[in-house]
Design a protein around this motif. Structure first.
Motif, PDB file in Angstrom:
ATOM      1  N   ALA A   1      78.343  74.468 -21.568  1.00  0.00           N
ATOM      2  CA  ALA A   1      79.317  73.889 -22.501  1.00  0.00           C
ATOM      3  C   ALA A   1      79.516  72.409 -22.213  1.00  0.00           C
ATOM      4  O   ALA A   1      79.603  71.587 -23.139  1.00  0.00           O
ATOM      5  CB  ALA A   1      80.641  74.642 -22.401  1.00  0.00           C
ATOM      6  N   LEU A   2      79.591  72.033 -20.931  1.00  0.00           N
ATOM      7  CA  LEU A   2      79.724  70.624 -20.572  1.00  0.00           C
ATOM      8  C   LEU A   2      78.490  69.833 -21.004  1.00  0.00           C
ATOM      9  O   LEU A   2      78.595  68.694 -21.481  1.00  0.00           O
ATOM     10  CB  LEU A   2      79.932  70.485 -19.064  1.00  0.00           C
ATOM     11  N   LEU A   3      77.319  70.437 -20.861  1.00  0.00           N
ATOM     12  CA  LEU A   3      76.081  69.766 -21.238  1.00  0.00           C
ATOM     13  C   LEU A   3      76.047  69.483 -22.738  1.00  0.00           C
ATOM     14  O   LEU A   3      75.810  68.340 -23.166  1.00  0.00           O
ATOM     15  CB  LEU A   3      74.884  70.635 -20.852  1.00  0.00           C
ATOM     16  N   PHE A   4      76.287  70.516 -23.551  1.00  0.00           N
ATOM     17  CA  PHE A   4      76.202  70.340 -25.001  1.00  0.00           C
ATOM     18  C   PHE A   4      77.271  69.364 -25.485  1.00  0.00           C
ATOM     19  O   PHE A   4      77.027  68.542 -26.373  1.00  0.00           O
ATOM     20  CB  PHE A   4      76.351  71.696 -25.686  1.00  0.00           C
ATOM     21  N   ASP A   5      78.466  69.444 -24.901  1.00  0.00           N
ATOM     22  CA  ASP A   5      79.532  68.527 -25.278  1.00  0.00           C
ATOM     23  C   ASP A   5      79.158  67.091 -24.922  1.00  0.00           C
ATOM     24  O   ASP A   5      79.433  66.159 -25.683  1.00  0.00           O
ATOM     25  CB  ASP A   5      80.832  68.927 -24.580  1.00  0.00           C
ATOM     26  N   ALA A   6      78.519  66.906 -23.762  1.00  0.00           N
ATOM     27  CA  ALA A   6      78.106  65.567 -23.350  1.00  0.00           C
ATOM     28  C   ALA A   6      77.027  65.005 -24.272  1.00  0.00           C
ATOM     29  O   ALA A   6      76.956  63.790 -24.492  1.00  0.00           O
ATOM     30  CB  ALA A   6      77.603  65.595 -21.911  1.00  0.00           C
ATOM     31  N   LEU A   7      76.182  65.870 -24.814  1.00  0.00           N
ATOM     32  CA  LEU A   7      75.139  65.413 -25.728  1.00  0.00           C
ATOM     33  C   LEU A   7      75.708  65.089 -27.108  1.00  0.00           C
ATOM     34  O   LEU A   7      75.263  64.147 -27.769  1.00  0.00           O
ATOM     35  CB  LEU A   7      74.047  66.489 -25.854  1.00  0.00           C
ATOM     36  N   LEU A   8      76.709  65.855 -27.535  1.00  0.00           N
ATOM     37  CA  LEU A   8      77.306  65.636 -28.853  1.00  0.00           C
ATOM     38  C   LEU A   8      78.319  64.496 -28.839  1.00  0.00           C
ATOM     39  O   LEU A   8      78.419  63.722 -29.791  1.00  0.00           O
ATOM     40  CB  LEU A   8      77.989  66.923 -29.338  1.00  0.00           C
TER      41      LEU A   8
ATOM     42  N   ARG B   1      85.442  72.493 -28.966  1.00  0.00           N
ATOM     43  CA  ARG B   1      84.388  71.573 -28.539  1.00  0.00           C
ATOM     44  C   ARG B   1      83.478  72.206 -27.495  1.00  0.00           C
ATOM     45  O   ARG B   1      82.321  71.790 -27.337  1.00  0.00           O
ATOM     46  CB  ARG B   1      84.999  70.279 -27.984  1.00  0.00           C
ATOM     47  N   PHE B   2      83.955  73.226 -26.765  1.00  0.00           N
ATOM     48  CA  PHE B   2      83.149  73.846 -25.714  1.00  0.00           C
ATOM     49  C   PHE B   2      82.505  75.165 -26.131  1.00  0.00           C
ATOM     50  O   PHE B   2      81.566  75.613 -25.483  1.00  0.00           O
ATOM     51  CB  PHE B   2      83.993  74.057 -24.458  1.00  0.00           C
TER      52      PHE B   2
ATOM     53  N   PRO C   1      79.169  61.803 -26.082  1.00  0.00           N
ATOM     54  CA  PRO C   1      78.814  61.325 -24.742  1.00  0.00           C
ATOM     55  C   PRO C   1      79.969  60.791 -23.909  1.00  0.00           C
ATOM     56  O   PRO C   1      80.004  61.013 -22.703  1.00  0.00           O
ATOM     57  CB  PRO C   1      77.779  60.216 -25.025  1.00  0.00           C
ATOM     58  N   ASP C   2      80.919  60.063 -24.485  1.00  0.00           N
ATOM     59  CA  ASP C   2      81.964  59.443 -23.664  1.00  0.00           C
ATOM     60  C   ASP C   2      83.357  59.709 -24.218  1.00  0.00           C
ATOM     61  O   ASP C   2      84.269  58.917 -24.033  1.00  0.00           O
ATOM     62  CB  ASP C   2      81.718  57.937 -23.544  1.00  0.00           C
ATOM     63  N   THR C   3      83.536  60.832 -24.892  1.00  0.00           N
ATOM     64  CA  THR C   3      84.814  61.093 -25.563  1.00  0.00           C
ATOM     65  C   THR C   3      85.973  61.231 -24.588  1.00  0.00           C
ATOM     66  O   THR C   3      87.100  60.852 -24.895  1.00  0.00           O
ATOM     67  CB  THR C   3      84.706  62.351 -26.448  1.00  0.00           C
ATOM     68  N   ASP C   4      85.742  61.769 -23.380  1.00  0.00           N
ATOM     69  CA  ASP C   4      86.820  61.933 -22.414  1.00  0.00           C
ATOM     70  C   ASP C   4      87.280  60.609 -21.827  1.00  0.00           C
ATOM     71  O   ASP C   4      88.319  60.551 -21.161  1.00  0.00           O
ATOM     72  CB  ASP C   4      86.386  62.872 -21.281  1.00  0.00           C
ATOM     73  N   PHE C   5      86.514  59.557 -22.048  1.00  0.00           N
ATOM     74  CA  PHE C   5      86.890  58.224 -21.571  1.00  0.00           C
ATOM     75  C   PHE C   5      87.418  57.354 -22.714  1.00  0.00           C
ATOM     76  O   PHE C   5      87.533  56.141 -22.584  1.00  0.00           O
ATOM     77  CB  PHE C   5      85.695  57.544 -20.904  1.00  0.00           C
ATOM     78  N   GLY C   6      87.710  57.998 -23.848  1.00  0.00           N
ATOM     79  CA  GLY C   6      88.251  57.272 -24.985  1.00  0.00           C
ATOM     80  C   GLY C   6      87.214  56.565 -25.823  1.00  0.00           C
ATOM     81  O   GLY C   6      87.563  55.825 -26.743  1.00  0.00           O
ATOM     82  N   GLY C   7      85.933  56.784 -25.542  1.00  0.00           N
ATOM     83  CA  GLY C   7      84.882  56.121 -26.297  1.00  0.00           C
ATOM     84  C   GLY C   7      84.519  56.882 -27.554  1.00  0.00           C
ATOM     85  O   GLY C   7      84.933  58.020 -27.767  1.00  0.00           O
ATOM     86  N   ASN C   8      83.722  56.268 -28.378  1.00  0.00           N
ATOM     87  CA  ASN C   8      83.260  56.908 -29.609  1.00  0.00           C
ATOM     88  C   ASN C   8      81.758  56.734 -29.786  1.00  0.00           C
ATOM     89  O   ASN C   8      81.264  56.579 -30.905  1.00  0.00           O
ATOM     90  CB  ASN C   8      84.008  56.343 -30.820  1.00  0.00           C
ATOM     91  N   THR C   9      81.019  56.743 -28.671  1.00  0.00           N
ATOM     92  CA  THR C   9      79.557  56.658 -28.735  1.00  0.00           C
ATOM     93  C   THR C   9      79.014  57.833 -29.529  1.00  0.00           C
ATOM     94  O   THR C   9      79.431  58.975 -29.336  1.00  0.00           O
ATOM     95  CB  THR C   9      78.958  56.679 -27.315  1.00  0.00           C
ATOM     96  N   GLU C  10      78.093  57.541 -30.437  1.00  0.00           N
ATOM     97  CA  GLU C  10      77.571  58.615 -31.283  1.00  0.00           C
ATOM     98  C   GLU C  10      76.670  59.542 -30.481  1.00  0.00           C
ATOM     99  O   GLU C  10      76.186  59.213 -29.390  1.00  0.00           O
ATOM    100  CB  GLU C  10      76.806  58.039 -32.469  1.00  0.00           C
ATOM    101  N   SER C  11      76.448  60.716 -31.027  1.00  0.00           N
ATOM    102  CA  SER C  11      75.647  61.735 -30.360  1.00  0.00           C
ATOM    103  C   SER C  11      74.239  61.222 -30.077  1.00  0.00           C
ATOM    104  O   SER C  11      73.674  60.443 -30.847  1.00  0.00           O
ATOM    105  CB  SER C  11      75.570  62.986 -31.233  1.00  0.00           C
ATOM    106  N   VAL C  12      73.684  61.656 -28.941  1.00  0.00           N
ATOM    107  CA  VAL C  12      72.297  61.287 -28.606  1.00  0.00           C
ATOM    108  C   VAL C  12      71.311  62.262 -29.224  1.00  0.00           C
ATOM    109  O   VAL C  12      70.104  62.132 -29.019  1.00  0.00           O
ATOM    110  CB  VAL C  12      72.093  61.233 -27.076  1.00  0.00           C
TER     111      VAL C  12
END
Length: 827
Positions: free
Chosen positions: A435-442, A805-806, A444-455
């Motif tokens: 779950a952490l892996l897929f969330d990180a791919l979808l 999300r998970f 990437p930096d949401t827990d840090f307040g970022g809005n980087t698009e999915s890889v």
């Protein structure tokens, strides 16, 4: 649970007949200190300067050409790109204050009129001067609104813009006479555009388009629609449902009216809502009264525009003439009392191959059956339908270790890589590594307040699709369709999305906006249903299916000489037939995925008297009691039991109606495990206010919380038939309280009664009750396959993943496992 079930997934706004208004977010008002600055600030000023047309001089007012269409379109586009309520409020505030009436011109023209009135002049001169004054009193932004209305979809946009303006005023984000004046101007324009001559009266029947039925269900604000069987009854025999639509938005309900045709005038509205019609066909001699029991405005931007009275008058005339207004299919027969038997809506209709599989004589095993059509089941269906995730060739993940691992297998699908290896070293808010892996791919930096698009990029590879069927009680979206649409998700709106369709993009296309980064339950339910249709998954979904038994069948050999036979499961249940009877079905499958969530069965105290009629386990019971007048501010207190968010919602709801409350819970108020300690105070001030109230026991001491009393660390012993509750306090003393109503809101449990032994042997601890938080189904961490039964999988809260999300990570693990099984089979 976060973002899945009605208990903790959402926070409740007080139900209104109009669309709900969210509470004011924390932080300063825009009127005292703008929250947008820099580039956005300059962009707003430049946009308004360019888009708002200048007022022509009086003499040239009819000769000046209209502004270029692109100028108005730029405003619409820019406004649609502002996703935050505060940003839209700031733009509207600037428009109201900077582009209103030219007060210098008004003063000059007023002086001219007064001067002419004091001097003997011809009437024409005075009338022209008054016309100049009227012209000067027209604000500049009215011209912008006028030109936007000529754009395709412009009127709809202005309705939503006024809804945003009303919302911003309610939140105190914009204030002052300029804003109120602009609201009044826009209201006046909408009143002209939505006059009765431009409105179409439409009747809703079971044969109406599924999209219309869904909108009617979502718009009902007085008596919420529970499921599609409920709406089926409300548009069936002895019932009528009408709505007004506008010529610019056909089949888009603006105001909806529900009518009951009865033999007499009922004294209880609830009986009308809940009772079944007396027959499948209408007998006119049994109809003596028409009761208008619900009317709901669906567009907040049309507040104050007279629609309801017009609708009632038109419907009265329609009923007197015999339902002649815009009849649906076979309506002539319905007028004669021969209403055709209703059939399931298109969303629940099955294709021929699914009918074969759901027939009692079906013997060909399916590859996969998914039980549950909520977010978990939808995401898994997406992955099993051939949609395959790949890492974008030029993507760089912000996590260095994960980026290095991803670069080791370029061009290889995530489904085909080693999930154990990829997820190693990741940390986050979930215990599941996949779950952490897929969330990180979808994200990437949401827990840090970022809005980087999915890889990730997605490719549809139909040759990789695995045939499957998804069984659900409700429409796709599961329990989200049972939640009142005005409730707001705890999780951020962007975290509620599924792969390859972001919630914010979907809402922007629907001309909706997130409320302080959150969405309503109604929007999310609509999003999930739309997702299934947009991604072409509908052929795999069967709505209205209730599973009653899952049994382990006789293994089927997987091939000549095979050592391990494939497991076989027998899934039985029933569908609702056209005549509302229960049509049984029986399916065989090699794999079964449990995705039912955990909100099926409310948790109970297990004490004497819990089954008494005044003891309830859902917040809706309090809503019904208040509407019916059986609970009032003068009644005995309402007892609310629980220390979670559902109990807090009940406290807030009761306080809104000045209902006295006794709030009891077993934990101490300073217990660090209370959910309030896990929520940021600035984002959830209302819940922290309830936590503060829980500390103060205000009935015993002077405080601003009169009518509320908390009983921390109290154990409830029993209920008595005379509406009394017996408690034991921390010192062992007994206390008795008189009550009007009891709400037991202590969580919920999954209903796995269709499994042998209710699935208890599948839990991590078979000797304890199965619980999403404390004792989920024991699954392999990288396949989500049960450790006790091969071919049986569990995803979502059943496997311990309690955020939308998970839950998608579990779907990834299951899809990867099933694809590997298919690859191992001999050709």
């Amino acid at each position: 649970m976060r973002g899945l079930g009605p208990g903790l997934a959402v926070r409740r706004l007080l139900p209104l007949r109009l669309p709900p208004r969210p509470q004011r977010p924390p932080g300063p008002r825009l009127s005292s200190r703008p929250t947008v600055a820099g580039a956005l600030d300059r962009a707003m000023d430049e946009l308004l300067r360019r888009a708002v047309p200048a007022t022509p001089v009086y003499e040239l007012r009819e000769k000046t050409p209209a502004p270029a269409e692109g100028q108005c379109a730029d405003f619409v586009s820019f406004y649609g790109g502002l996703t935050e309520v505060a940003e839209r409020a700031e733009l509207l505030s600037r428009l109201a204050q900077g582009f209103g009436v030219d007060h210098g011109q008004v003063a000059e023209q007023s002086a001219g009129v007064l001067q002419l009135r004091e001097q003997p002049r011809e009437a024409a001169v005075l009338l022209q001067a008054e016309d100049r004054l009227r012209y000067a009193l027209v604000p500049r932004y009215r011209g912008l609104f006028h030109h936007i209305s000529k754009l395709d979809g412009g009127v709809r946009f202005l309705v939503q813009l006024r809804a945003d303006l009303i919302e911003a005023q309610a939140l105190k984000l914009v204030e002052g006479p300029h804003v109120r004046e602009m609201n009044g101007v826009l209201k006046g324009m909408l009143t002209e555009w939505f006059s009765s001559g431009f409105l179409n009266l439409e009747r809703v029947t079971w044969h109406s388009p599924c999209e219309v039925l869904q909108k009617i269900s979502e718009s009902e604000a007085v008596h919420p629609v529970k499921n599609w069987m409920d709406i089926k009854q409300r548009v069936g025999p002895y019932r009528r449902c009408y709505f007004f639509s506008h010529c610019s938005t056909p089949e888009e309900p603006l105001v909806v009216l529900h009518v009951a045709l009865t033999s007499d005038i009922s004294s209880n509205i609830q009986s009308i809502v809940k009772e079944c019609p007396p027959a499948e066909t209408e007998e006119k001699n049994k109809i003596a009264a028409a009761i208008f029991y619900s009317i709901s405005l669906t567009q907040q931007g049309l507040q104050g525009v007279e629609l309801g009275t017009f609708l009632i008058k038109r419907v009265v005339k329609e009923l007197q003439q015999g339902d002649t207004g815009r009849p649906g299919p076979n309506f002539h027969d319905a007028r004669k009392g021969q209403l055709p038997a209703p059939s399931p809506p298109s969303a629940a209709a099955m294709s021929n191959w699914r009918k074969d599989h759901l027939g009692a004589s079906s013997s060909e095993p399916l590859k996969v059956i998914i039980i549950g059509n909520g977010p978990s089941g939808i995401c898994l269906s997406y992955l099993l339908s051939g949609y395959t995730p790949y890492v974008k060739p030029d993507a760089v993940h912000p996590h260095p270790l994960l980026q290095r691992k991803l670069s080791e297998a370029p061009g290889v699908s995530i489904l085909d890589q080693d999930l154990d290896y990829l997820s190693e070293g990741l940390e986050g808010r979930c215990q599941s590594p996949v779950a952490l892996l897929f969330d990180a791919l979808l994200r990437p930096d949401t827990d840090f307040g970022g809005n980087t698009e999915s890889v990730l990029t997605w490719k549809l590879q139909k040759e990789r699709a695995i045939p499957h069927v998804v069984l659900g009680r409700n429409l796709p979206g599961g329990a989200w369709h049972s939640i009142e649409g005005s409730m707001v998700t705890l999780s951020q709106g962007q975290w509620m999305g599924l792969p390859d369709l972001e919630v914010k993009d979907w809402m922007r296309r629907k001309r909706r906006g997130l409320r302080n980064s959150r969405a309503t339950a109604g929007d999310i339910a609509h999003y999930y249903r739309d997702y299934v249709n947009k991604k072409g998954l509908a052929q795999s979904f069967v709505s209205g299916a209730v599973v009653t038994a899952v049994e382990w069948g006789i293994p089927e050999p997987s091939g000549s000489g095979a050592q391990d036979p494939s497991p076989l499961f027998q899934v039985s249940g029933f569908l609702t037939a056209e005549d509302q009877s229960q049509q049984p079905f029986s399916l065989c499958a090699h794999n079964v995925v449990l995705a039912t969530g955990t909100s099926d069965s409310p948790a109970r105290l297990g004490i004497p008297g819990e089954t008494l009629p005044f003891v309830h386990h859902e917040l809706s019971a309090l809503e019904v009691a208040i509407r019916a007048g059986t609970v009032t501010p003068d009644s005995d207190p309402v007892l609310i039991i629980g220390a979670g968010l559902s109990a807090a919602d009940a406290v807030l709801y009761a306080r809104h109606y000045n209902i006295p409350v006794i709030h009891a819970f077993r934990r101490p108020v300073d217990d660090p495990g209370l959910v309030f300690n896990q929520l940021p105070k600035m984002l959830y001030p209302e819940y922290h206010k309830v936590h503060q109230m829980m500390r103060e026991q205000s009935i015993l001491s002077p405080s601003p919380y009169e009518g509320y009393r908390s009983l921390p660390e109290h154990q409830l012993l029993l209920f008595k038939e005379d509406r009394q509750a017996l408690f034991q306090d921390p010192q062992g003393l007994h206390k008795v309280f008189g009550l009007s109503l009891v709400l037991v809101l202590i969580g919920s449990h999954p209903d796995l009664s269709f499994l042998p032994g209710a699935g208890a042997h599948l839990a991590v601890d078979p000797d304890q009750p199965l619980s999403a938080k404390r004792n989920p189904i024991d699954v392999e961490p990288f396949t989500y396959q049960s450790t006790q039964r091969e071919g049986l999988y569990a995803v979502g809260p059943l496997a311990g993943d309690n955020f939308v999300r998970f839950v998608q990570g579990g779907a990834l693990a299951v899809a990867s496992s099933l694809l590997r099984k298919e690859a191992r089979k001999p050709p």
